[in-house]
Design a protein around this motif. Structure first.
Motif, PDB file in Angstrom:
ATOM      1  N   ALA A 121      -0.241 117.546   5.020  1.00 10.63           N
ATOM      2  CA  ALA A 121      -1.432 117.969   5.788  1.00 10.63           C
ATOM      3  C   ALA A 121      -2.452 118.709   4.922  1.00 10.63           C
ATOM      4  O   ALA A 121      -3.030 119.714   5.327  1.00 10.63           O
ATOM      5  N   MET A 122      -2.648 118.212   3.699  1.00  9.16           N
ATOM      6  CA  MET A 122      -3.671 118.820   2.825  1.00  9.16           C
ATOM      7  C   MET A 122      -5.053 118.615   3.432  1.00  9.16           C
ATOM      8  O   MET A 122      -5.312 117.562   4.011  1.00  9.16           O
ATOM      9  N   ARG A 123      -5.928 119.610   3.281  1.00  7.08           N
ATOM     10  CA  ARG A 123      -7.315 119.447   3.772  1.00  7.08           C
ATOM     11  C   ARG A 123      -8.255 119.601   2.590  1.00  7.08           C
ATOM     12  O   ARG A 123      -8.642 120.713   2.219  1.00  7.08           O
ATOM     13  N   ILE A 124      -8.563 118.480   1.980  1.00  6.97           N
ATOM     14  CA  ILE A 124      -9.410 118.534   0.776  1.00  6.97           C
ATOM     15  C   ILE A 124     -10.882 118.568   1.182  1.00  6.97           C
ATOM     16  O   ILE A 124     -11.677 119.308   0.622  1.00  6.97           O
ATOM     17  N   TYR A 125     -11.250 117.759   2.180  1.00  4.30           N
ATOM     18  CA  TYR A 125     -12.658 117.740   2.611  1.00  4.30           C
ATOM     19  C   TYR A 125     -12.948 118.910   3.536  1.00  4.30           C
ATOM     20  O   TYR A 125     -12.166 119.201   4.439  1.00  4.30           O
ATOM     21  N   GLN A 126     -14.082 119.564   3.303  1.00  5.67           N
ATOM     22  CA  GLN A 126     -14.507 120.673   4.152  1.00  5.67           C
ATOM     23  C   GLN A 126     -15.701 120.222   4.995  1.00  5.67           C
ATOM     24  O   GLN A 126     -16.431 119.314   4.586  1.00  5.67           O
TER      25      GLN A 126
ATOM     26  N   ARG B  43      -2.028 111.569 -14.959  1.00  7.32           N
ATOM     27  CA  ARG B  43      -1.638 112.726 -15.781  1.00  7.32           C
ATOM     28  C   ARG B  43      -1.145 113.877 -14.876  1.00  7.32           C
ATOM     29  O   ARG B  43      -0.144 114.515 -15.161  1.00  7.32           O
ATOM     30  N   SER B  44      -1.848 114.103 -13.771  1.00  6.43           N
ATOM     31  CA  SER B  44      -1.419 115.165 -12.833  1.00  6.43           C
ATOM     32  C   SER B  44      -0.036 114.855 -12.258  1.00  6.43           C
ATOM     33  O   SER B  44       0.799 115.751 -12.126  1.00  6.43           O
TER      34      SER B  44
ATOM     35  N   PHE C 283       1.340 106.775  -3.432  1.00  6.90           N
ATOM     36  CA  PHE C 283       2.280 107.902  -3.380  1.00  6.90           C
ATOM     37  C   PHE C 283       1.515 109.217  -3.179  1.00  6.90           C
ATOM     38  O   PHE C 283       1.876 110.041  -2.333  1.00  6.90           O
ATOM     39  N   VAL C 284       0.433 109.394  -3.949  1.00 10.64           N
ATOM     40  CA  VAL C 284      -0.321 110.658  -3.885  1.00 10.64           C
ATOM     41  C   VAL C 284      -1.005 110.824  -2.529  1.00 10.64           C
ATOM     42  O   VAL C 284      -0.957 111.904  -1.918  1.00 10.64           O
TER      43      VAL C 284
ATOM     44  N   ALA D 122      -3.608 115.791  -8.187  1.00 12.95           N
ATOM     45  CA  ALA D 122      -3.808 114.334  -8.200  1.00 12.95           C
ATOM     46  C   ALA D 122      -4.571 113.899  -6.948  1.00 12.95           C
ATOM     47  O   ALA D 122      -5.512 113.094  -7.010  1.00 12.95           O
ATOM     48  N   ALA D 123      -4.192 114.465  -5.803  1.00  7.71           N
ATOM     49  CA  ALA D 123      -4.869 114.103  -4.542  1.00  7.71           C
ATOM     50  C   ALA D 123      -6.336 114.541  -4.584  1.00  7.71           C
ATOM     51  O   ALA D 123      -7.225 113.818  -4.113  1.00  7.71           O
ATOM     52  N   GLU D 124      -6.595 115.713  -5.166  1.00  8.96           N
ATOM     53  CA  GLU D 124      -7.987 116.196  -5.237  1.00  8.96           C
ATOM     54  C   GLU D 124      -8.837 115.259  -6.102  1.00  8.96           C
ATOM     55  O   GLU D 124      -9.977 114.961  -5.769  1.00  8.96           O
TER      56      GLU D 124
END
Ligand SMILES: Cc1cc2nc3c(=O)[nH]c(=O)nc-3n(C[C@H](O)[C@H](O)[C@H](O)COP(=O)(O)OP(=O)(O)OC[C@H]3O[C@@H](n4cnc5c(N)ncnc54)[C@H](O)[C@@H]3O)c2cc1C
Ligand code: SF4
Length: 413
Positions: free
Chosen positions: A113-118, A49-50, A104-105, A59-61
């Motif tokens: 270079a997304m940083r989702i994990y902290q 859906r995203s 793809f996502v 979508a990646a999150e």
């Protein structure tokens, strides 16, 4: 299939436009059956859906919230048996290509270079994990998010388990695995390679230093068949795949090869041999086509590369490099000869370093992932259940939650 190399990923990626077009085929079902059929709860209904609304970051999150190995699963999941099986769109034409959308996502996540994990808080004490395959890696992320300081002990030179030197490069590029692991290390998970529990260090040492220990040692030893003990040139499938992977495909291949087995490992061996230039590759499986164990994608790839697949025959006699097979149901017999014979007949766990845990027929006995020793937990291929990456992710995540509940209860006593 056009000329391909061992290092090239065989299935092409979606472009953004193709991904949006594919996502727009989704019927946006209420209680999406795809999401309910994903063992790791990666929630394809939500991330598709995203994509449809061009929200690739969202979508990646969604993927990362639930699956630390989302980019790997996108390449190796047997989707026809899992998320895509219940896709409502199948009733109209064909199911949504969920795996390729997930790829793809996660590629987008990497490219931007997304940083989702902290980084984790590390205020809840130390937990050790033995084995850096998918179960151990996923467990480390869940434990880290819950506030634990996590160290993974891995016997090999590099983390990844079968993702590293089992599944070949043309299905899972090493760079994809490296990025997944780099994200986990950036959260603060410590991975100690060249550390084999049972030789380099003992389980007793780990139990003395850590609040809990999770075993995710997988099925690391390839099985053989006594019938082949005196055969000419015989090799175990996972040994062959490891040899090819460690040499980046630079190995000598025979002119003809005979593979005994019909699972994903057999198909990987067959396709690898073909891509490396082996002229004649024949795969003989005891299962008949209707119950073939290999995934559809793997089977189709091997066939497209020109592998001969013979179903329903089991080996009964071996002389040198000649093997006689008998049909499992019909009276027919068949004798085949090849320059090299490769046995893809399963793997077993090496649990010698853990003599006190109860195990039966290759499986560690657990209750909610806890073994008979209360501080020792187990997940992945060594416990009962499916032997796939997505199941290793599921059990790694659930085992980490089980450790947390146990340690929280221990604190409140
Ligand atoms: C060739 C091949 C192809 C496959 N293809 C697919 C596929 O297409 N799709 C799919 O879903 N699944 C596939 N699988 C299955 C999948 O790889 C496994 O189910 C999954 O890797 C299991 O994860 P795990 O973490 O339990 O164990 P593993 O991946 O086996 O990892 C265990 C880790 O523990 C380490 N270890 C073992 N003993 C010790 C010790 N004493 N001390 C320290 N470290 C130790 C090992 O070195 C290893 O790194 C395939 C398997 C193989 C072999
Ligand atoms: S993780 Fe695997 S089974 Fe789950 S949605 Fe993604 S591709 Fe499908």
């Amino acid at each position: 299939m056009s000329q391909k190399n061992y290092q090239d990923e065989l299935i092409p990626a979606f472009t953004p436009l193709l991904a949006i077009k594919e996502a727009s085929r989704c019927l946006l079902c209420h209680d999406a059956p795809c999401s309910q059929s994903c063992p790791a709860q990666t929630d394809p209904g939500k991330f598709i859906r995203s994509i449809y609304f061009r929200n690739f970051k969202g979508a990646a999150e969604t993927i990362r919230e639930n699956n630390a190995l989302g980019a790997v699963c996108a390449r190796v999941c047997p989707t026809e048996k899992l998320c895509q099986r219940g896709c409502t769109r199948s009733g109209i034409d064909k199911p949504i290509d969920i795996a390729r959308l997930q790829r793809f996502v996660t590629d987008f996540e990497q490219q931007t270079a997304m940083r989702i994990y902290q980084p984790g808080r590390k205020d809840k004490g130390k937990v050790a994990i033995v084995g850096a395959g998918p179960a151990g890696l996923q467990a480390s992320v869940t434990l880290c998010n819950l506030g634990y300081e996590v160290t993974i002990f891995e016997k090999e030179a590099q983390p990844g388990g079968w993702l590293r030197h089992g599944i070949p490069e043309f299905r899972l590029p090493q760079s994809v695995l490296d990025h997944e692991i780099a994200r986990i290390i950036a959260m603060g998970v410590n991975i100690q390679c060249h550390s084999e529990v049972g030789t380099t260090l003992t389980l007793a040492q780990l139990k003395a230093e850590y609040r809990a220990v999770l075993l995710t040692v997988g099925l690391s030893q390839g099985l053989t068949l006594p019938l082949f003990n005196d055969a000419g040139s015989v090799e175990i499938a996972v040994d062959f795949l490891q040899r090819a992977s460690k040499a980046n495909g630079n190995i000598a291949v025979p002119q003809s090869a005979l593979i005994v087995g019909g699972g994903d490992v057999a198909m990987d061996v067959a396709s690898t041999l073909k891509l490396l230039g082996c002229e004649s590759v024949t795969c003989v499986a005891r299962e008949e086509l209707a119950a073939f164990p290999a995934s559809e994608k793997e089977f189709a790839t091997a066939q497209a590369l020109g592998v001969s697949i013979i179903d329903g025959f089991t080996p009964i006699a071996v002389t040198g490099n000649k093997v006689t097979f008998r049909h499992v149901r019909l009276p027919g017999e068949l004798t085949l000869a090849a320059g090299h014979i490769i046995l893809a007949v399963g793997q077993r766990a090496g649990l010698e370093a853990f003599p006190d845990i109860t195990s039966q027929r290759n499986t560690v006995e657990t209750q909610h992932y806890q073994t008979t020793d209360p501080v020792l937990f187990a997940a992945g291929d060594i416990i009962q259940g499916d032997k796939t990456v997505v199941y290793a992710v599921k059990t790694g995540k659930e085992a980490a939650q089980s450790i947390h509940h146990y340690l929280e209860e221990a604190c409140s006593c």
